[in-house]
Design a protein around this motif. Structure first.
Motif, short mmCIF file in Angstrom:
data_model
loop_
_atom_site.label_atom_id
_atom_site.label_comp_id
_atom_site.label_asym_id
_atom_site.label_seq_id
_atom_site.Cartn_x
_atom_site.Cartn_y
_atom_site.Cartn_z
N ASP A 109 0.66 -1.20 0.06
CA ASP A 109 0.12 -0.14 -0.09
C ASP A 109 0.97 1.23 -0.10
O ASP A 109 0.53 2.18 -0.63
N GLU A 110 1.78 1.27 0.64
CA GLU A 110 2.76 2.26 0.80
C GLU A 110 3.12 2.77 -0.53
O GLU A 110 3.30 3.98 -1.00
N LYS A 113 0.40 4.20 -3.11
CA LYS A 113 0.31 5.48 -2.87
C LYS A 113 1.46 6.44 -3.43
O LYS A 113 1.16 7.31 -4.07
N ASN A 118 -3.49 2.42 -8.44
CA ASN A 118 -4.54 1.69 -7.72
C ASN A 118 -4.80 0.34 -7.88
O ASN A 118 -4.12 -0.26 -8.96
N LYS A 119 -5.26 -0.47 -7.34
CA LYS A 119 -5.64 -1.80 -7.53
C LYS A 119 -6.25 -2.35 -8.52
O LYS A 119 -6.03 -3.32 -9.33
#
Length: 168
Positions: A109-110, A113, A118-119
């Motif tokens: 996630d870090e 970002k 995005n996923k």
């Protein structure tokens, strides 16, 4: 606004001469000049296109200055890429490092970002690579050139996290 046959002929001649000069300059500079390698190379490529267009459209005022500017930009790129191959400090300024975005079932996630990914984009990347689920994927890496590399779990070799990032 009317354009005379002479102006049309001049524009065609300038376009041909510019094209030949630019092909010669690019061939002399090597393959990397127009490669999709990193942000630095992309910026140079966009600038080269702009210079070419300006040179052709404004040939009366800028033909030779456009060709010289084009050659200078290609020359500078050659010098800086040569320096980046030989000096780590220059390489770190010009090139970004690959980023691990997904590894062994875990989203990073870090890094997602930080890289503004995005996923959904990762899901799209695995579909493009021919997979359906993240369960089939060992890792997804955002490369220095902006492409996403998808590595599947079926590799015979056990993939180690350290192998994804090149260390000098």
């Amino acid at each position: 606004m009317t354009i005379s046959y002479t102006d049309v002929f001049k524009l065609i001649a300038i376009s041909i001469v510019s094209f030949i000069a630019i092909v010669f300059i690019l061939r002399a500079s090597g393959k990397r000049t127009l490669s999709k390698m990193n942000a630095f190379d992309f910026i140079v490529t966009v600038a080269l296109g702009s210079i070419l267009a300006t040179t052709i459209v404004n040939y009366k005022e800028s033909f030779w200055s456009g060709i010289l500017t084009f050659a200078m930009l290609v020359g500078l790129q050659y010098v800086f890429t040569w320096l980046s191959v030989h000096f780590k400090q220059i390489r770190s300024i010009l090139n970004s490092e690959p980023s691990l975005l997904f590894y062994e079932g875990q989203f990073k996630d870090e890094n997602l970002k930080k890289e503004r990914v995005n996923k959904r984009e990762l899901k799209q990347a695995i579909r493009k690579a021919g997979y359906v689920s993240f369960d089939e994927i060992s890792a997804i890496i955002l490369e220095s050139d902006g492409t996403l590399t998808v590595m599947d779990k079926s590799d015979k070799k056990q993939i180690q996290k350290e192998e994804f990032i090149f260390i000098d």
